[in-house]
Design a protein around this motif. Structure first.
Motif, PDB file in Angstrom:
ATOM      1  N   ALA A 196     113.911 -56.290  88.301  1.00  0.00           N
ATOM      2  CA  ALA A 196     114.759 -56.740  89.405  1.00  0.00           C
ATOM      3  C   ALA A 196     114.132 -57.937  90.118  1.00  0.00           C
ATOM      4  N   LYS A 197     112.801 -57.965  90.225  1.00  0.00           N
ATOM      5  CA  LYS A 197     112.132 -59.103  90.866  1.00  0.00           C
ATOM      6  C   LYS A 197     112.384 -60.386  90.076  1.00  0.00           C
ATOM      7  N   PHE A 198     112.311 -60.313  88.742  1.00  0.00           N
ATOM      8  CA  PHE A 198     112.569 -61.496  87.907  1.00  0.00           C
ATOM      9  C   PHE A 198     114.032 -61.922  88.010  1.00  0.00           C
ATOM     10  N   ILE A 199     114.931 -60.952  88.006  1.00  0.00           N
ATOM     11  CA  ILE A 199     116.360 -61.266  88.100  1.00  0.00           C
ATOM     12  C   ILE A 199     116.677 -61.897  89.452  1.00  0.00           C
ATOM     13  N   ASP A 213     125.840 -62.615  95.324  1.00  0.00           N
ATOM     14  CA  ASP A 213     125.632 -62.198  96.705  1.00  0.00           C
ATOM     15  C   ASP A 213     124.226 -61.617  96.865  1.00  0.00           C
ATOM     16  N   SER A 214     123.827 -60.751  95.923  1.00  0.00           N
ATOM     17  CA  SER A 214     122.500 -60.126  95.996  1.00  0.00           C
ATOM     18  C   SER A 214     122.166 -59.482  94.655  1.00  0.00           C
ATOM     19  N   VAL A 215     120.905 -59.088  94.513  1.00  0.00           N
ATOM     20  CA  VAL A 215     120.437 -58.308  93.364  1.00  0.00           C
ATOM     21  C   VAL A 215     119.790 -57.055  93.929  1.00  0.00           C
ATOM     22  N   ASP A 216     120.243 -55.887  93.475  1.00  0.00           N
ATOM     23  CA  ASP A 216     119.689 -54.644  94.006  1.00  0.00           C
ATOM     24  C   ASP A 216     118.408 -54.257  93.268  1.00  0.00           C
TER      25      ASP A 216
END
Length: 129
Positions: free
Chosen positions: A45-48, A80-83
């Motif tokens: 998720a950090k990379f995405i 909008d965001s990445v969870d």
């Protein structure tokens, strides 16, 4: 004696080949993200998040299944965001807010878009004297 069973089943109900690693029945043609450890998901998720910052434009390469709206190939959306699971939440041009799941959904970043600024407050405008 499976061939002539009372219910007509050809395969025992508990056949391991019919279930995934989490014990959920496998349905032919169903797309499913592979099971990952929570630590792996968080690191991915950090990379995405780095690659798909808020404001990034994305384009669908394959139709997505949504019972409420049509999600055709070529539909564009704004991130909008990445969870924490790495799902990319978008606002789509058709009004949907369906999240993209990397590895399941097929999409790409719109490379014609201007780069997204990380923080407009920290940067000062260039002044010519």
């Amino acid at each position: 004696m499976l061939a002539g069973s009372l219910f007509g089943w050809e395969v025992p109900a508990a056949d391991p080949a019919r279930y995934d690693t989490e014990g959920i029945p496998i349905r032919p043609g169903e797309k499913k993200a592979p099971a990952r450890s929570p630590e792996y998901q968080y690191e991915q998720a950090k990379f995405i998040r780095h690659d798909y910052q808020p404001g990034t434009k994305v384009v669908l390469d394959e139709k997505m299944e949504d019972p409420c709206r049509e999600m055709p190939v070529g539909l564009t959306g704004i991130v909008d965001s990445v969870d924490d699971l790495g799902q990319i939440h978008c606002h789509w041009e058709n009004g949907s807010s369906l999240a993209l799941i990397p590895g399941v959904d097929h999409f790409h970043r719109d490379m014609t878009q201007e780069p997204v600024m990380e923080s407009s407050e920290e940067q000062e405008p260039d002044l010519e004297l």
